[in-house]
Design a protein around this motif. Structure first.
Motif, PDB file in Angstrom:
ATOM      1  N   UNK A 189       0.972  -1.232   0.173  1.00 53.29           N
ATOM      2  CA  UNK A 189      -0.082   0.193  -0.099  1.00 53.29           C
ATOM      3  C   UNK A 189       0.733   1.193   0.071  1.00 53.29           C
ATOM      4  N   UNK A 190       0.294   2.408  -0.795  1.00 50.29           N
ATOM      5  CA  UNK A 190       1.415   3.588  -0.863  1.00 50.29           C
ATOM      6  C   UNK A 190       0.651   4.499   0.142  1.00 50.29           C
ATOM      7  N   UNK A 191       1.110   5.454   0.756  1.00 50.16           N
ATOM      8  CA  UNK A 191       0.584   6.314   1.567  1.00 50.16           C
ATOM      9  C   UNK A 191       1.483   7.670   1.417  1.00 50.16           C
ATOM     10  N   UNK A 204       6.499   8.678   5.679  1.00 55.49           N
ATOM     11  CA  UNK A 204       7.356   7.797   6.042  1.00 55.49           C
ATOM     12  C   UNK A 204       7.358   7.402   7.451  1.00 55.49           C
ATOM     13  N   UNK A 205       7.898   6.202   7.954  1.00 57.15           N
ATOM     14  CA  UNK A 205       7.819   5.826   9.337  1.00 57.15           C
ATOM     15  C   UNK A 205       6.397   5.529  10.068  1.00 57.15           C
ATOM     16  N   UNK A 206       5.538   5.331   9.077  1.00 58.17           N
ATOM     17  CA  UNK A 206       4.079   5.053   9.497  1.00 58.17           C
ATOM     18  C   UNK A 206       3.707   3.326   9.828  1.00 58.17           C
ATOM     19  N   UNK A 207       2.652   3.282  10.077  1.00 59.18           N
ATOM     20  CA  UNK A 207       2.391   1.678  10.180  1.00 59.18           C
ATOM     21  C   UNK A 207       0.815   1.426   9.808  1.00 59.18           C
ATOM     22  N   UNK A 208       0.468   0.484   9.081  1.00 54.13           N
ATOM     23  CA  UNK A 208      -0.755   0.305   8.612  1.00 54.13           C
ATOM     24  C   UNK A 208      -1.235  -1.155   9.343  1.00 54.13           C
ATOM     25  N   UNK A 226      -0.514  -9.873   8.433  1.00 53.93           N
ATOM     26  CA  UNK A 226       0.592  -9.163   8.984  1.00 53.93           C
ATOM     27  C   UNK A 226       0.464  -7.696   8.721  1.00 53.93           C
ATOM     28  N   UNK A 227       0.548  -6.875   9.870  1.00 51.42           N
ATOM     29  CA  UNK A 227       0.284  -5.361   9.587  1.00 51.42           C
ATOM     30  C   UNK A 227       1.498  -4.902   8.602  1.00 51.42           C
ATOM     31  N   UNK A 228       1.547  -3.695   8.072  1.00 53.08           N
ATOM     32  CA  UNK A 228       2.336  -3.153   6.911  1.00 53.08           C
ATOM     33  C   UNK A 228       3.178  -2.014   7.548  1.00 53.08           C
ATOM     34  N   UNK A 229       4.446  -2.340   7.143  1.00 55.14           N
ATOM     35  CA  UNK A 229       5.646  -1.341   7.615  1.00 55.14           C
ATOM     36  C   UNK A 229       6.081  -1.140   6.175  1.00 55.14           C
ATOM     37  N   UNK A 239       3.077  -5.927   3.894  1.00 55.62           N
ATOM     38  CA  UNK A 239       2.591  -6.795   4.910  1.00 55.62           C
ATOM     39  C   UNK A 239       2.112  -8.157   4.224  1.00 55.62           C
ATOM     40  N   UNK A 240       1.311  -8.977   4.920  1.00 51.91           N
ATOM     41  CA  UNK A 240       0.583  -9.849   4.550  1.00 51.91           C
ATOM     42  C   UNK A 240      -0.894 -10.116   4.619  1.00 51.91           C
ATOM     43  N   UNK A 241      -1.673 -10.562   3.594  1.00 49.64           N
ATOM     44  CA  UNK A 241      -2.833 -10.403   3.369  1.00 49.64           C
ATOM     45  C   UNK A 241      -3.448 -11.750   3.045  1.00 49.64           C
TER      46      UNK A 241
END
Length: 283
Positions: A189-191, A204-208, A226-229, A239-241
């Motif tokens: 995912x792009x943020x 940068x340096x966020x978490x989803x 798995x949550x996204x880093x 992460x893992x979906x």
């Protein structure tokens, strides 16, 4: 002796011919560098034709990986050494704005291809449209080419813009998997932080946090997500979906900053069936 001389001359001729053939083939450009790609459209100026490609041959609201090459109109050859920039622009009734875009880089292992990403956060309509301006340099000479492009709406929600709890506007976009499977998939995912209508910087340096659900099947979830880093390579969040069956999935999200403050989104509970921040897939 004459026979030996003839044999020597024949061997020398064969050797020279073989060397010549090898030298010529080593300098030839591969015939089909666009195998597996389909042309989207062409953008031209007086000197060059810029060919745009993707795997599907179309653009779409949301994430697009685009390949391009530049053809010299006079020689009908493709440019192998160019520096390229691009600017997508949405023309609305009362304003204009751009969208997230990557740099344009040379495609690895190719001589004439360049590539990059554009994320269109909205689709065209009857009165509003996108255009793409490509500026590039060849042999120290600068050129510009521009044209309108077609960006129809995506069938599912693959991009979302919103105001975070910190007072800044953000854009979240679904990148991958482009072909989901009943399996534990790699998800990206792009943020982006919306600085202004023309500037979209990578957040940068966020978490989803991720919680995929099937609304039509009792809103059940799936195991082993798995949550996204953030990746240090391309800046996307990975992460893992886990997808346990085919059908429509709502990917509920929570976006957290570096201090673990929730900028957008809520946990899914019995009382709260969906997050206010989500993306969609169906396969």
């Amino acid at each position: 002796m004459k026979i030996l001389n003839h044999i020597a001359i024949l061997i020398l001729s064969i050797s020279l011919f073989s060397c010549s053939s090898d030298d010529n083939s080593s300098t030839q450009i591969p015939i089909d560098e666009i195998a597996g790609l389909q042309k989207i459209q062409e953008i031209s100026n007086d000197n060059h034709t810029i060919e745009l490609y993707s795997q599907s041959g179309t653009l779409l609201q949301g994430y697009n990986h685009i390949t391009l090459r530049i053809k010299d109109k006079k020689t009908s050859t493709y440019i192998q050494d160019a520096k390229i920039n691009w600017t997508p622009l949405m023309h609305m009734a009362t304003m204009k704005h751009s969208c997230p875009k990557s740099a344009v880089i040379k495609t690895s292992g190719k001589q004439t291809l360049y590539e990059g990403d554009i994320i269109f956060q909205m689709a065209q309509n009857d009165t509003e449209y996108w255009d793409l301006t490509v500026t590039y340099t060849v042999n120290t000479l600068s050129y510009t080419a521009a044209d309108t492009i077609k960006v129809p709406a995506s069938a599912k929600r693959t991009v979302s813009t919103f105001m975070g709890t910190d007072g800044f506007r953000y854009l979240v976009a679904y990148i991958a998997p482009q072909k989901p499977k009943v399996a534990t998939n790699d998800i990206s995912i792009g943020v982006y932080k919306i600085q202004d209508m023309m500037t979209f910087s990578v957040a940068n340096n966020f978490k989803i946090k991720i919680d995929p659900r099937m609304p039509s099947m009792g809103n059940h979830g799936s195991p082993n997500n798995t949550d996204l880093t953030q990746s240090t390579i391309d800046g996307f969040y990975n992460g893992k979906l886990s997808l346990t069956m085919t059908g429509y999935w709502k990917i509920n999200l929570q976006l957290l900053n570096a201090s673990d403050d929730v900028l957008k989104g809520e946990p899914v509970t019995t009382e709260n069936q969906t997050s206010s921040l989500f993306l969609e897939i169906e396969f």
